[in-house]
Scaffold this active site. Structure first.
Site, PDB file in Angstrom:
ATOM      1  CE  LYS A  29      -3.994  -2.213   1.923  1.00  0.00           C
ATOM      2  NZ  LYS A  29      -3.639  -3.357   2.732  1.00  0.00           N
ATOM      3  CB  ILE A  34       1.000   6.381   2.317  1.00  0.00           C
ATOM      4  CG1 ILE A  34       0.292   7.725   2.403  1.00  0.00           C
ATOM      5  CG2 ILE A  34       2.164   6.318   3.294  1.00  0.00           C
ATOM      6  CD1 ILE A  34      -0.357   8.001   3.749  1.00  0.00           C
ATOM      7  CB  CYS A  35      -1.636   3.373  -1.553  1.00  0.00           C
ATOM      8  SG  CYS A  35      -3.030   3.089  -2.644  1.00  0.00           S
ATOM      9  CG  LEU A  36      -3.347   8.572   1.091  1.00  0.00           C
ATOM     10  CD1 LEU A  36      -3.075  10.044   1.371  1.00  0.00           C
ATOM     11  CD2 LEU A  36      -3.920   7.899   2.313  1.00  0.00           C
TER      12      LEU A  36
END
Length: 167
Positions: free
Chosen positions: A108, A115-117
């Site tokens: 993620k 970071i993956c949002l």
């Protein structure tokens, strides 16, 4: 959004009014003032709730942000450096928070430790432009990400507490 506690926390963060990014010179100064006021309120609220979990500061122009965040797990404090740049198209485009030391340690996350949002946070941000700011990014982006990812990384042995590493 999420649960009732999250809604309460977010409702206590002041919304921003100025729709301006770094290219907008004078309006950007006003937007930055609102950003700082919102962040200060959010940090004060967190401290009052005994939930202090990050520090942020910016360069003079307010376009590069950096600091620390921490996560308490089994009474141990895990601390991480964080950084992000304000996109030229801000506030339409949300900043991408990087946690460099976790780069490559979770699926993620994008290259460079960002970071993956995309799935949960970005649609919410898009619906709330220009009202959402950096305090909302922390509360609805980084905070939930840490709460999910850090315990998982600890359980898998991918990250260890610094004191355990030095023994």
């Amino acid at each position: 959004m999420a649960d009732e506690a999250t809604r309460r926390v977010v409702s206590e963060i002041p919304v921003l009014k100025t729709n301006a990014g770094p290219r907008d010179r004078e309006l950007w100064v006003q937007r930055l003032k609102e950003e700082y006021q919102s962040l200060i309120r959010y940090v004060e609220n967190n401290k009052n709730a005994d939930n202090d979990w990050f520090r942020l500061e910016s360069n003079k122009e307010g376009t590069r942000w950096f600091g620390k965040c921490w996560y308490i797990h089994d009474l141990l404090k895990y601390e991480f450096d964080i950084e992000f740049d304000i996109p030229i198209t801000y506030p339409t485009t949300a900043p991408e928070i990087a946690v460099p030391e976790l780069d490559g340690k979770t699926a993620k996350m994008y290259r460079g430790g960002k970071i993956c949002l995309t799935d949960h946070f970005k649609p919410l941000w898009a619906r709330n432009v220009p009202k959402f700011g950096l305090a909302h990014l922390m509360a609805l982006g980084l905070g939930p990400w840490l709460a999910v990812e850090i315990p998982d990384l600890i359980q898998k042995g991918v990250i260890q507490h610094k004191e355990k590493c030095s023994q």
